[in-house]
Design a protein around this motif. Sequence first.
Motif, PDB file in Angstrom:
ATOM      1  N   GLY A  68       0.819  -1.208   0.000  1.00  0.00           N
ATOM      2  CA  GLY A  68       0.000   0.000   0.000  1.00  0.00           C
ATOM      3  C   GLY A  68       0.848   1.252   0.000  1.00  0.00           C
ATOM      4  O   GLY A  68       0.830   2.031  -0.941  1.00  0.00           O
ATOM      5  N   LEU A  69       1.612   1.484   1.073  1.00  0.00           N
ATOM      6  CA  LEU A  69       2.507   2.634   1.186  1.00  0.00           C
ATOM      7  C   LEU A  69       3.909   2.154   1.513  1.00  0.00           C
ATOM      8  O   LEU A  69       4.075   1.151   2.209  1.00  0.00           O
ATOM      9  CB  LEU A  69       2.059   3.573   2.318  1.00  0.00           C
ATOM     10  CG  LEU A  69       0.671   4.193   2.235  1.00  0.00           C
ATOM     11  CD1 LEU A  69       0.377   4.970   3.515  1.00  0.00           C
ATOM     12  CD2 LEU A  69       0.543   5.086   1.019  1.00  0.00           C
ATOM     13  N   VAL A  70       4.906   2.889   1.019  1.00  0.00           N
ATOM     14  CA  VAL A  70       6.299   2.604   1.376  1.00  0.00           C
ATOM     15  C   VAL A  70       6.981   3.914   1.760  1.00  0.00           C
ATOM     16  O   VAL A  70       6.594   4.994   1.311  1.00  0.00           O
ATOM     17  CB  VAL A  70       7.081   1.909   0.235  1.00  0.00           C
ATOM     18  CG1 VAL A  70       6.522   0.536  -0.052  1.00  0.00           C
ATOM     19  CG2 VAL A  70       7.110   2.752  -1.019  1.00  0.00           C
ATOM     20  N   TYR A  71       7.996   3.805   2.602  1.00  0.00           N
ATOM     21  CA  TYR A  71       8.828   4.933   3.004  1.00  0.00           C
ATOM     22  C   TYR A  71      10.125   4.825   2.210  1.00  0.00           C
ATOM     23  O   TYR A  71      10.987   4.012   2.536  1.00  0.00           O
ATOM     24  CB  TYR A  71       9.131   4.882   4.504  1.00  0.00           C
ATOM     25  CG  TYR A  71       7.931   5.144   5.371  1.00  0.00           C
ATOM     26  CD1 TYR A  71       7.742   6.382   5.960  1.00  0.00           C
ATOM     27  CD2 TYR A  71       6.975   4.155   5.605  1.00  0.00           C
ATOM     28  CE1 TYR A  71       6.639   6.637   6.765  1.00  0.00           C
ATOM     29  CE2 TYR A  71       5.861   4.400   6.394  1.00  0.00           C
ATOM     30  CZ  TYR A  71       5.705   5.636   6.964  1.00  0.00           C
ATOM     31  OH  TYR A  71       4.604   5.886   7.759  1.00  0.00           O
ATOM     32  N   ASP A  72      10.251   5.620   1.139  1.00  0.00           N
ATOM     33  CA  ASP A  72      11.464   5.601   0.334  1.00  0.00           C
ATOM     34  C   ASP A  72      12.557   6.365   1.056  1.00  0.00           C
ATOM     35  O   ASP A  72      12.338   7.477   1.526  1.00  0.00           O
ATOM     36  CB  ASP A  72      11.231   6.253  -1.036  1.00  0.00           C
ATOM     37  CG  ASP A  72      10.413   5.372  -1.965  1.00  0.00           C
ATOM     38  OD1 ASP A  72      10.483   4.132  -1.814  1.00  0.00           O
ATOM     39  OD2 ASP A  72       9.719   5.914  -2.831  1.00  0.00           O
ATOM     40  N   VAL A  73      13.734   5.775   1.133  1.00  0.00           N
ATOM     41  CA  VAL A  73      14.874   6.438   1.747  1.00  0.00           C
ATOM     42  C   VAL A  73      15.883   6.733   0.647  1.00  0.00           C
ATOM     43  O   VAL A  73      16.340   5.834  -0.043  1.00  0.00           O
ATOM     44  CB  VAL A  73      15.510   5.554   2.848  1.00  0.00           C
ATOM     45  CG1 VAL A  73      16.682   6.256   3.483  1.00  0.00           C
ATOM     46  CG2 VAL A  73      14.481   5.185   3.886  1.00  0.00           C
ATOM     47  N   ASP A  74      16.189   7.997   0.475  1.00  0.00           N
ATOM     48  CA  ASP A  74      17.129   8.447  -0.542  1.00  0.00           C
ATOM     49  C   ASP A  74      18.547   8.325   0.004  1.00  0.00           C
ATOM     50  O   ASP A  74      18.842   8.803   1.104  1.00  0.00           O
ATOM     51  CB  ASP A  74      16.801   9.899  -0.888  1.00  0.00           C
ATOM     52  CG  ASP A  74      17.686  10.488  -1.963  1.00  0.00           C
ATOM     53  OD1 ASP A  74      18.558   9.776  -2.494  1.00  0.00           O
ATOM     54  OD2 ASP A  74      17.495  11.667  -2.281  1.00  0.00           O
ATOM     55  N   ALA A  75      19.436   7.704  -0.768  1.00  0.00           N
ATOM     56  CA  ALA A  75      20.830   7.562  -0.339  1.00  0.00           C
ATOM     57  C   ALA A  75      21.476   8.920  -0.103  1.00  0.00           C
ATOM     58  O   ALA A  75      22.356   9.061   0.752  1.00  0.00           O
ATOM     59  CB  ALA A  75      21.618   6.771  -1.375  1.00  0.00           C
ATOM     60  N   GLY A  76      21.034   9.943  -0.829  1.00  0.00           N
ATOM     61  CA  GLY A  76      21.569  11.293  -0.631  1.00  0.00           C
ATOM     62  C   GLY A  76      21.291  11.836   0.765  1.00  0.00           C
ATOM     63  O   GLY A  76      22.079  12.614   1.304  1.00  0.00           O
ATOM     64  N   GLU A  77      20.149  11.420   1.354  1.00  0.00           N
ATOM     65  CA  GLU A  77      19.842  11.853   2.729  1.00  0.00           C
ATOM     66  C   GLU A  77      20.885  11.314   3.707  1.00  0.00           C
ATOM     67  O   GLU A  77      21.337  12.026   4.604  1.00  0.00           O
ATOM     68  CB  GLU A  77      18.460  11.358   3.155  1.00  0.00           C
ATOM     69  CG  GLU A  77      17.305  12.058   2.496  1.00  0.00           C
ATOM     70  CD  GLU A  77      15.983  11.539   3.024  1.00  0.00           C
ATOM     71  OE1 GLU A  77      15.721  11.691   4.231  1.00  0.00           O
ATOM     72  OE2 GLU A  77      15.232  10.956   2.224  1.00  0.00           O
TER      73      GLU A  77
ATOM     74  N   THR B  53      23.973  10.396   2.970  1.00  0.00           N
ATOM     75  CA  THR B  53      25.244  11.052   2.690  1.00  0.00           C
ATOM     76  C   THR B  53      25.293  12.416   3.361  1.00  0.00           C
ATOM     77  O   THR B  53      26.271  12.764   4.028  1.00  0.00           O
ATOM     78  CB  THR B  53      25.452  11.197   1.171  1.00  0.00           C
ATOM     79  OG1 THR B  53      25.412   9.891   0.586  1.00  0.00           O
ATOM     80  CG2 THR B  53      26.780  11.865   0.856  1.00  0.00           C
ATOM     81  N   LYS B  54      24.226  13.199   3.218  1.00  0.00           N
ATOM     82  CA  LYS B  54      24.196  14.524   3.837  1.00  0.00           C
ATOM     83  C   LYS B  54      24.236  14.409   5.359  1.00  0.00           C
ATOM     84  O   LYS B  54      24.939  15.169   6.023  1.00  0.00           O
ATOM     85  CB  LYS B  54      22.958  15.298   3.400  1.00  0.00           C
ATOM     86  CG  LYS B  54      22.983  16.725   3.864  1.00  0.00           C
ATOM     87  CD  LYS B  54      21.977  17.561   3.134  1.00  0.00           C
ATOM     88  CE  LYS B  54      22.224  19.011   3.466  1.00  0.00           C
ATOM     89  NZ  LYS B  54      21.478  19.903   2.650  1.00  0.00           N
ATOM     90  N   PHE B  55      23.489  13.448   5.920  1.00  0.00           N
ATOM     91  CA  PHE B  55      23.498  13.262   7.375  1.00  0.00           C
ATOM     92  C   PHE B  55      24.914  12.975   7.872  1.00  0.00           C
ATOM     93  O   PHE B  55      25.398  13.622   8.801  1.00  0.00           O
ATOM     94  CB  PHE B  55      22.565  12.119   7.774  1.00  0.00           C
ATOM     95  CG  PHE B  55      22.660  11.761   9.229  1.00  0.00           C
ATOM     96  CD1 PHE B  55      22.085  12.564  10.189  1.00  0.00           C
ATOM     97  CD2 PHE B  55      23.348  10.629   9.627  1.00  0.00           C
ATOM     98  CE1 PHE B  55      22.189  12.253  11.536  1.00  0.00           C
ATOM     99  CE2 PHE B  55      23.460  10.308  10.966  1.00  0.00           C
ATOM    100  CZ  PHE B  55      22.876  11.117  11.926  1.00  0.00           C
ATOM    101  N   PHE B  56      25.601  12.027   7.236  1.00  0.00           N
ATOM    102  CA  PHE B  56      26.946  11.671   7.681  1.00  0.00           C
ATOM    103  C   PHE B  56      27.933  12.820   7.452  1.00  0.00           C
ATOM    104  O   PHE B  56      28.771  13.102   8.301  1.00  0.00           O
ATOM    105  CB  PHE B  56      27.426  10.391   7.012  1.00  0.00           C
ATOM    106  CG  PHE B  56      26.738   9.171   7.540  1.00  0.00           C
ATOM    107  CD1 PHE B  56      26.802   8.842   8.889  1.00  0.00           C
ATOM    108  CD2 PHE B  56      25.998   8.361   6.707  1.00  0.00           C
ATOM    109  CE1 PHE B  56      26.154   7.729   9.394  1.00  0.00           C
ATOM    110  CE2 PHE B  56      25.345   7.238   7.202  1.00  0.00           C
ATOM    111  CZ  PHE B  56      25.423   6.924   8.545  1.00  0.00           C
ATOM    112  N   ASN B  57      27.838  13.490   6.306  1.00  0.00           N
ATOM    113  CA  ASN B  57      28.752  14.604   6.034  1.00  0.00           C
ATOM    114  C   ASN B  57      28.559  15.752   7.013  1.00  0.00           C
ATOM    115  O   ASN B  57      29.522  16.389   7.422  1.00  0.00           O
ATOM    116  CB  ASN B  57      28.576  15.111   4.606  1.00  0.00           C
ATOM    117  CG  ASN B  57      29.142  14.157   3.582  1.00  0.00           C
ATOM    118  OD1 ASN B  57      29.917  13.261   3.907  1.00  0.00           O
ATOM    119  ND2 ASN B  57      28.736  14.323   2.332  1.00  0.00           N
ATOM    120  N   CYS B  58      27.316  16.036   7.385  1.00  0.00           N
ATOM    121  CA  CYS B  58      27.037  17.176   8.257  1.00  0.00           C
ATOM    122  C   CYS B  58      27.230  16.870   9.733  1.00  0.00           C
ATOM    123  O   CYS B  58      27.366  17.787  10.531  1.00  0.00           O
ATOM    124  CB  CYS B  58      25.620  17.699   8.011  1.00  0.00           C
ATOM    125  SG  CYS B  58      25.404  18.469   6.398  1.00  0.00           S
TER     126      CYS B  58
END
Length: 175
Positions: free
Chosen positions: A32-41, A43-48
Amino acid sequence: MPIQAEGSPRKLADPFDFGGGHINPDKAADPGLVYDVDAGEYTKFFNCTLGPKDDGCESYTGKLYQLNLPSIAVPDLKDSVTVSRTVTNVGPADAAYRAEVEAPAGVDVSVEPSVIRFGGGGDRKATFRVTFTARQRVQGGYTFGSLTWLDGGNHSVRIPVAVRTVIQDFIADSS
């Protein structure tokens, strides 16, 4: 007997120990619904948060609970925190889902919007916000709940919620 968590000292198992649910292969084929997780998120989390700060980090909160994960964990609720999630409709094109909340103990939870609708030719993504407000001013452990999106038919999309209320930040905290 209640389930015991492994480790020393022994304790009653909580959702961190036994997970968010059971796998149902038939329902997994039509979620029905899925939570897509973007790899860029990620990357930004770890970089910041771990690396040298670049120009894109000023507006980034650096909080793990802002990643679009199929769960919500707020480790530092003092007063109120709002997190956002985006779901993608992979079910019928015309669908409406209603939020059902099982709030963690001592926490008020509101979901906006409380109903998400998808039309035949419209966008298949919807963003919602979940606001957690501490009802009790205590330095506590985690309490658990859930957020479930129901379409009134075959789909029930549940994510676990874990919230830890705090009065003040401690340099070393054993909770």
